[in-house]
Design a protein around this motif. Structure first.
Motif, PDB file in Angstrom:
ATOM      1  N   VAL A   1       0.986  -1.055  -0.057  1.00 13.88           N
ATOM      2  CA  VAL A   1      -0.034   0.065  -0.017  1.00 13.88           C
ATOM      3  C   VAL A   1       0.880   1.226   0.017  1.00 13.88           C
ATOM      4  O   VAL A   1       0.570   2.131  -0.858  1.00 13.88           O
ATOM      5  CB  VAL A   1      -0.862  -0.050   1.136  1.00 13.88           C
ATOM      6  N   CYS A   2       2.004   1.458   0.883  1.00 14.41           N
ATOM      7  CA  CYS A   2       2.760   2.512   0.799  1.00 14.41           C
ATOM      8  C   CYS A   2       3.669   2.690  -0.226  1.00 14.41           C
ATOM      9  O   CYS A   2       3.681   3.866  -0.957  1.00 14.41           O
ATOM     10  CB  CYS A   2       3.839   2.568   2.274  1.00 14.41           C
ATOM     11  N   ALA A   3       3.924   1.508  -1.069  1.00 10.38           N
ATOM     12  CA  ALA A   3       4.612   1.741  -2.144  1.00 10.38           C
ATOM     13  C   ALA A   3       3.800   2.142  -3.333  1.00 10.38           C
ATOM     14  O   ALA A   3       4.158   2.854  -4.124  1.00 10.38           O
ATOM     15  CB  ALA A   3       5.334   0.286  -2.521  1.00 10.38           C
ATOM     16  N   GLY A   4       2.575   1.745  -3.511  1.00 13.19           N
ATOM     17  CA  GLY A   4       1.713   1.989  -4.292  1.00 13.19           C
ATOM     18  C   GLY A   4       1.213   3.529  -4.237  1.00 13.19           C
ATOM     19  O   GLY A   4       1.231   4.399  -5.192  1.00 13.19           O
ATOM     20  N   LEU A   5       1.050   4.284  -2.995  1.00 20.20           N
ATOM     21  CA  LEU A   5       1.039   5.526  -2.777  1.00 20.20           C
ATOM     22  C   LEU A   5       2.138   6.416  -3.134  1.00 20.20           C
ATOM     23  O   LEU A   5       1.945   7.479  -3.679  1.00 20.20           O
ATOM     24  CB  LEU A   5       0.677   6.053  -1.157  1.00 20.20           C
ATOM     25  N   ALA A   6       3.296   5.710  -2.681  1.00 18.40           N
ATOM     26  CA  ALA A   6       4.554   6.581  -3.451  1.00 18.40           C
ATOM     27  C   ALA A   6       4.531   6.652  -4.562  1.00 18.40           C
ATOM     28  O   ALA A   6       5.020   7.835  -5.369  1.00 18.40           O
ATOM     29  CB  ALA A   6       5.608   5.765  -2.643  1.00 18.40           C
TER      30      ALA A   6
ATOM     31  N   ILE B   1       6.611  10.141  -5.023  1.00 17.86           N
ATOM     32  CA  ILE B   1       7.674  10.684  -3.857  1.00 17.86           C
ATOM     33  C   ILE B   1       8.273   9.377  -3.402  1.00 17.86           C
ATOM     34  O   ILE B   1       7.883   8.063  -3.916  1.00 17.86           O
ATOM     35  CB  ILE B   1       6.797  11.184  -2.663  1.00 17.86           C
ATOM     36  N   GLU B   2       9.121   9.280  -2.584  1.00 14.08           N
ATOM     37  CA  GLU B   2      10.029   8.077  -2.079  1.00 14.08           C
ATOM     38  C   GLU B   2       9.100   7.464  -1.130  1.00 14.08           C
ATOM     39  O   GLU B   2       8.238   7.640  -0.299  1.00 14.08           O
ATOM     40  CB  GLU B   2      11.213   8.586  -1.398  1.00 14.08           C
ATOM     41  N   VAL B   3       9.414   6.143  -1.180  1.00 10.00           N
ATOM     42  CA  VAL B   3       8.354   5.066  -0.388  1.00 10.00           C
ATOM     43  C   VAL B   3       8.581   5.385   1.108  1.00 10.00           C
ATOM     44  O   VAL B   3       7.786   5.213   1.664  1.00 10.00           O
ATOM     45  CB  VAL B   3       8.934   3.628  -0.760  1.00 10.00           C
TER      46      VAL B   3
ATOM     47  N   GLN C   1       7.393  10.240 -14.643  1.00 15.10           N
ATOM     48  CA  GLN C   1       7.984  10.737 -13.312  1.00 15.10           C
ATOM     49  C   GLN C   1       9.565  10.677 -13.552  1.00 15.10           C
ATOM     50  O   GLN C   1      10.452   9.958 -13.061  1.00 15.10           O
ATOM     51  CB  GLN C   1       7.727   9.535 -12.227  1.00 15.10           C
ATOM     52  N   GLU C   2       9.993  11.884 -14.558  1.00 15.17           N
ATOM     53  CA  GLU C   2      11.380  12.146 -14.710  1.00 15.17           C
ATOM     54  C   GLU C   2      12.039  12.443 -13.692  1.00 15.17           C
ATOM     55  O   GLU C   2      13.516  12.261 -13.439  1.00 15.17           O
ATOM     56  CB  GLU C   2      11.476  12.988 -16.047  1.00 15.17           C
ATOM     57  N   HIS C   3      11.354  13.297 -12.723  1.00 13.07           N
ATOM     58  CA  HIS C   3      12.328  13.647 -11.422  1.00 13.07           C
ATOM     59  C   HIS C   3      11.187  13.431 -10.232  1.00 13.07           C
ATOM     60  O   HIS C   3       9.824  13.750 -10.411  1.00 13.07           O
ATOM     61  CB  HIS C   3      12.645  15.208 -11.453  1.00 13.07           C
ATOM     62  N   LYS C   4      11.661  13.233  -9.147  1.00 13.77           N
ATOM     63  CA  LYS C   4      11.041  12.794  -7.888  1.00 13.77           C
ATOM     64  C   LYS C   4      11.302  13.600  -6.868  1.00 13.77           C
ATOM     65  O   LYS C   4      12.478  14.055  -6.919  1.00 13.77           O
ATOM     66  CB  LYS C   4      11.036  11.316  -7.735  1.00 13.77           C
ATOM     67  N   LEU C   5      10.495  13.654  -5.725  1.00 11.14           N
ATOM     68  CA  LEU C   5      10.769  14.425  -4.526  1.00 11.14           C
ATOM     69  C   LEU C   5      12.024  13.522  -3.878  1.00 11.14           C
ATOM     70  O   LEU C   5      11.896  12.503  -3.668  1.00 11.14           O
ATOM     71  CB  LEU C   5       9.540  14.638  -3.790  1.00 11.14           C
ATOM     72  N   LYS C   6      13.125  14.146  -3.488  1.00 13.96           N
ATOM     73  CA  LYS C   6      14.279  13.371  -2.865  1.00 13.96           C
ATOM     74  C   LYS C   6      14.662  12.499  -3.548  1.00 13.96           C
ATOM     75  O   LYS C   6      15.302  11.562  -2.851  1.00 13.96           O
ATOM     76  CB  LYS C   6      13.693  12.833  -1.332  1.00 13.96           C
ATOM     77  N   ASN C   7      14.741  12.340  -4.819  1.00 16.27           N
ATOM     78  CA  ASN C   7      15.312  11.342  -5.689  1.00 16.27           C
ATOM     79  C   ASN C   7      16.716  11.820  -6.040  1.00 16.27           C
ATOM     80  O   ASN C   7      17.129  12.988  -6.370  1.00 16.27           O
ATOM     81  CB  ASN C   7      14.601  11.343  -6.863  1.00 16.27           C
ATOM     82  N   LYS C   8      17.692  10.904  -5.873  1.00 20.42           N
ATOM     83  CA  LYS C   8      19.152  11.064  -6.054  1.00 20.42           C
ATOM     84  C   LYS C   8      19.157  10.825  -7.551  1.00 20.42           C
ATOM     85  O   LYS C   8      19.191   9.561  -8.098  1.00 20.42           O
ATOM     86  CB  LYS C   8      20.033  10.092  -5.452  1.00 20.42           C
ATOM     87  N   PRO C   9      19.857  11.936  -8.403  1.00 18.43           N
ATOM     88  CA  PRO C   9      19.629  11.640  -9.971  1.00 18.43           C
ATOM     89  C   PRO C   9      20.936  10.778 -10.208  1.00 18.43           C
ATOM     90  O   PRO C   9      20.636  10.025 -11.391  1.00 18.43           O
ATOM     91  CB  PRO C   9      20.001  13.121 -10.514  1.00 18.43           C
ATOM     92  N   TRP C  10      21.764  10.594  -9.329  1.00 15.37           N
ATOM     93  CA  TRP C  10      23.043   9.776  -9.840  1.00 15.37           C
ATOM     94  C   TRP C  10      22.480   8.227  -9.581  1.00 15.37           C
ATOM     95  O   TRP C  10      23.034   7.407 -10.296  1.00 15.37           O
ATOM     96  CB  TRP C  10      24.394  10.109  -9.195  1.00 15.37           C
ATOM     97  N   GLN C  11      21.572   8.115  -8.848  1.00 11.63           N
ATOM     98  CA  GLN C  11      21.235   6.693  -8.837  1.00 11.63           C
ATOM     99  C   GLN C  11      20.333   6.396  -9.705  1.00 11.63           C
ATOM    100  O   GLN C  11      20.214   5.170 -10.356  1.00 11.63           O
ATOM    101  CB  GLN C  11      20.674   6.473  -7.375  1.00 11.63           C
ATOM    102  N   GLN C  12      19.420   7.399 -10.217  1.00 10.42           N
ATOM    103  CA  GLN C  12      18.462   6.911 -11.369  1.00 10.42           C
ATOM    104  C   GLN C  12      19.313   6.843 -12.798  1.00 10.42           C
ATOM    105  O   GLN C  12      18.465   6.494 -13.710  1.00 10.42           O
ATOM    106  CB  GLN C  12      17.535   8.078 -11.451  1.00 10.42           C
TER     107      GLN C  12
END
Length: 129
Positions: free
Chosen positions: A18-23, A28-30, A75-86
């Motif tokens: 459920v939390c992963a689906g909402l994320a 946003i991050e899970v 979702q090319e960019h997300k809240l609190k997402n690290k671009p180098w990991q993506q």
């Protein structure tokens, strides 16, 4: 950005997804959604949080197999997402954000043009009748 559909994500979820689906739905991050659920549980809403989680588990469908690929484009960019990991370079991330801001600026310009036009005044008068 088009709104995606809400699905449970049992692959990335800890209990039922459920939390992963909402994320995924809110892009946003899970861990942030999990922190919100746990905080609400600990701050006195334990029965309500458990009831909500159980209801969402029963009511929300599991995500289809190709769903993850379809939302990654949106979702090319997300809240609190690290671009180098993506795998996205900082320059391409800045270009994506600049493109999004440019689209928002055009929408605001269109809205300002409508609000300051005579048509807006006429529409407003008709609605007030």
């Amino acid at each position: 950005m088009n709104r995606t559909e809400l699905y449970r994500d049992p692959i990335n979820g800890k209990i039922s997804g459920v939390c992963a689906g909402l994320a995924n739905y809110f892009a946003i991050e899970v861990w942030l959604v999990r922190i919100l659920f746990i905080s609400a549980f600990l701050l006195g809403g334990s029965f309500l949080v458990l009831l909500t989680y159980a209801a969402m588990t029963l009511m929300i469908e599991k995500q289809p197999a190709n769903y993850v690929e379809s939302i990654k484009v949106q979702q090319e960019h997300k809240l609190k997402n690290k671009p180098w990991q993506q795998g996205q370079t900082p320059e391409s991330l800045l270009n994506t954000i600049e493109k999004d801001l440019h689209q928002l600026e055009e929408q605001v310009r269109d809205l300002e043009a409508y609000v300051t036009s005579d048509r807006f005044q006429v529409d407003r008068e008709f609605k007030s009748l």
